[in-house]
Motif scaffolding. Sequence first.
Motif, mmCIF file in Angstrom:
data_model
loop_
_atom_site.group_PDB
_atom_site.id
_atom_site.type_symbol
_atom_site.label_atom_id
_atom_site.label_comp_id
_atom_site.label_asym_id
_atom_site.label_seq_id
_atom_site.Cartn_x
_atom_site.Cartn_y
_atom_site.Cartn_z
ATOM 1 N N MET A 170 44.457 54.407 97.463
ATOM 2 C CA MET A 170 43.732 53.330 96.791
ATOM 3 C C MET A 170 44.461 52.871 95.528
ATOM 4 N N SER A 171 45.122 53.790 94.845
ATOM 5 C CA SER A 171 45.903 53.399 93.669
ATOM 6 C C SER A 171 47.024 52.442 94.067
ATOM 7 N N TRP A 172 47.683 52.754 95.186
ATOM 8 C CA TRP A 172 48.741 51.868 95.677
ATOM 9 C C TRP A 172 48.174 50.494 96.052
ATOM 10 N N LEU A 173 47.047 50.492 96.758
ATOM 11 C CA LEU A 173 46.438 49.227 97.186
ATOM 12 C C LEU A 173 46.025 48.374 95.995
ATOM 13 N N ILE A 174 45.419 49.007 95.001
ATOM 14 C CA ILE A 174 44.975 48.245 93.833
ATOM 15 C C ILE A 174 46.164 47.675 93.078
ATOM 16 N N TRP A 175 47.217 48.473 92.918
ATOM 17 C CA TRP A 175 48.383 47.992 92.182
ATOM 18 C C TRP A 175 49.083 46.857 92.927
ATOM 19 N N HIS A 176 49.057 46.892 94.258
ATOM 20 C CA HIS A 176 49.725 45.881 95.075
ATOM 21 C C HIS A 176 48.764 44.852 95.668
ATOM 22 N N MET A 177 47.552 44.795 95.134
ATOM 23 C CA MET A 177 46.569 43.858 95.666
ATOM 24 C C MET A 177 47.021 42.398 95.616
ATOM 25 N N PRO A 178 47.792 41.964 94.594
ATOM 26 C CA PRO A 178 48.255 40.570 94.615
ATOM 27 C C PRO A 178 49.032 40.203 95.874
ATOM 28 N N ALA A 179 49.709 41.170 96.493
ATOM 29 C CA ALA A 179 50.438 40.867 97.726
ATOM 30 C C ALA A 179 49.474 40.395 98.820
ATOM 31 N N PHE A 180 48.329 41.046 98.930
ATOM 32 C CA PHE A 180 47.342 40.666 99.935
ATOM 33 C C PHE A 180 46.697 39.330 99.588
ATOM 34 N N MET A 181 46.453 39.101 98.309
ATOM 35 C CA MET A 181 45.852 37.825 97.916
ATOM 36 C C MET A 181 46.821 36.673 98.145
ATOM 37 N N LEU A 182 48.084 36.889 97.836
ATOM 38 C CA LEU A 182 49.070 35.833 98.019
ATOM 39 C C LEU A 182 49.280 35.493 99.494
ATOM 40 N N ASP A 183 49.189 36.492 100.366
ATOM 41 C CA ASP A 183 49.431 36.260 101.791
ATOM 42 C C ASP A 183 48.182 35.841 102.554
ATOM 43 N N TRP A 184 47.008 36.314 102.134
ATOM 44 C CA TRP A 184 45.798 36.122 102.931
ATOM 45 C C TRP A 184 44.765 35.184 102.308
ATOM 46 N N ILE A 185 44.876 34.943 100.984
ATOM 47 C CA ILE A 185 43.917 34.057 100.324
ATOM 48 C C ILE A 185 44.669 32.837 99.802
ATOM 49 N N PRO A 186 44.352 31.660 100.308
ATOM 50 C CA PRO A 186 45.098 30.468 99.867
ATOM 51 C C PRO A 186 44.776 30.106 98.417
ATOM 52 N N TYR A 187 45.816 29.863 97.652
ATOM 53 C CA TYR A 187 45.662 29.397 96.275
ATOM 54 C C TYR A 187 45.776 27.872 96.270
ATOM 55 N N THR A 188 44.714 27.220 95.822
ATOM 56 C CA THR A 188 44.715 25.757 95.801
ATOM 57 C C THR A 188 45.587 25.207 94.672
ATOM 58 N N SER A 189 45.825 26.017 93.643
ATOM 59 C CA SER A 189 46.644 25.586 92.509
ATOM 60 C C SER A 189 48.021 26.225 92.610
ATOM 61 N N ASP A 190 49.053 25.394 92.611
ATOM 62 C CA ASP A 190 50.423 25.912 92.661
ATOM 63 C C ASP A 190 50.767 26.708 91.410
ATOM 64 N N SER A 191 50.239 26.264 90.271
ATOM 65 C CA SER A 191 50.545 26.970 89.018
ATOM 66 C C SER A 191 49.907 28.359 89.021
ATOM 67 N N LEU A 192 48.674 28.453 89.530
ATOM 68 C CA LEU A 192 48.011 29.756 89.584
ATOM 69 C C LEU A 192 48.712 30.672 90.581
ATOM 70 N N ARG A 193 49.104 30.111 91.708
ATOM 71 C CA ARG A 193 49.836 30.914 92.688
ATOM 72 C C ARG A 193 51.160 31.413 92.097
ATOM 73 N N LYS A 239 55.709 40.186 91.333
ATOM 74 C CA LYS A 239 57.140 40.507 91.409
ATOM 75 C C LYS A 239 57.547 41.470 90.299
ATOM 76 N N LYS A 240 56.916 41.343 89.142
ATOM 77 C CA LYS A 240 57.231 42.229 88.023
ATOM 78 C C LYS A 240 56.674 43.629 88.251
ATOM 79 N N ALA A 241 55.520 43.720 88.947
ATOM 80 C CA ALA A 241 54.850 45.012 89.125
ATOM 81 C C ALA A 241 55.175 45.681 90.455
#
Length: 280
Positions: free
Chosen positions: A21-44, A52-54
Amino acid sequence: MQKRTGGPIEWLIPLAFVGVMSWLIWHMPAFMLDWIPYTSDSLRGQVEAIYKKADITPNLGGIFGGHIDVIDMTALILSPILAVIGARNVKAAGIEYEGASSIDRAALFIGRVTMMMIAVMTIVMLYEVFMRYIVEKPTEWANEMTLWFASFVFLTSGFYAMQQRSHIRIFLLYDAVPRWLQKVFDTISTLLIVMFAFFLVYGSFKQVFVNKLYKWELYGSAFNPPIPATLQPMVLIVITLVAIQAVLNLIADWNKEPVIHTDEPDEEEIEMLRKAVGQD
């Protein structure tokens, strides 16, 4: 005969669950970036820069060209498997209330997970003490990591405490009334817990899951962990589990005989504690 716990598996599975779970929480942005569409390019772009930094394994490459790599997917698959195995194998100690429902077993497993988080948190603090005062090279992450784990411990222990009926209660009036009125008090208190959980989730859902989690809000320190992005959703998740557990407690305890609480020591509990520490 004194009940025995489930042995090493009862502790290794929760420890593995903490790691996954620690790994999943730390890498959660990967799942959001791939599976949840960001309507704002700046937010994405902002979330992608944070990820990328983490990212701990930047050289593995994402599956199908995305951000999720093979370790992320393995952790995602393992998390429910470990949870089920842990809940099925957990055994209540002699001083614990076991319960009969699946959520009771889940609460016992979460109790073991909480214990493992305390152990990890202690190791982190000892490491920081060694690095700071012996090596004289203090870390930038130990303080925030300890704070992060301590916050999760505080939340998850609340769910476990509700299942164990060990939350704070005042019995001065409760013990003085007949059992039917005690049931009325129990029902009212459970309704208040459920109402509080409902309005908390309803009123803060957007603020928590959109403004904090979806935007992956960081702590703002040198280590800069996503404490706001992860802890606030955890508050809503845990309060929902606490409300469900309160309802199950009400149902399970409905036909129980009344318990009179006194200031006298509970000899049965003292005896169980002695057996638990090996003093027969």
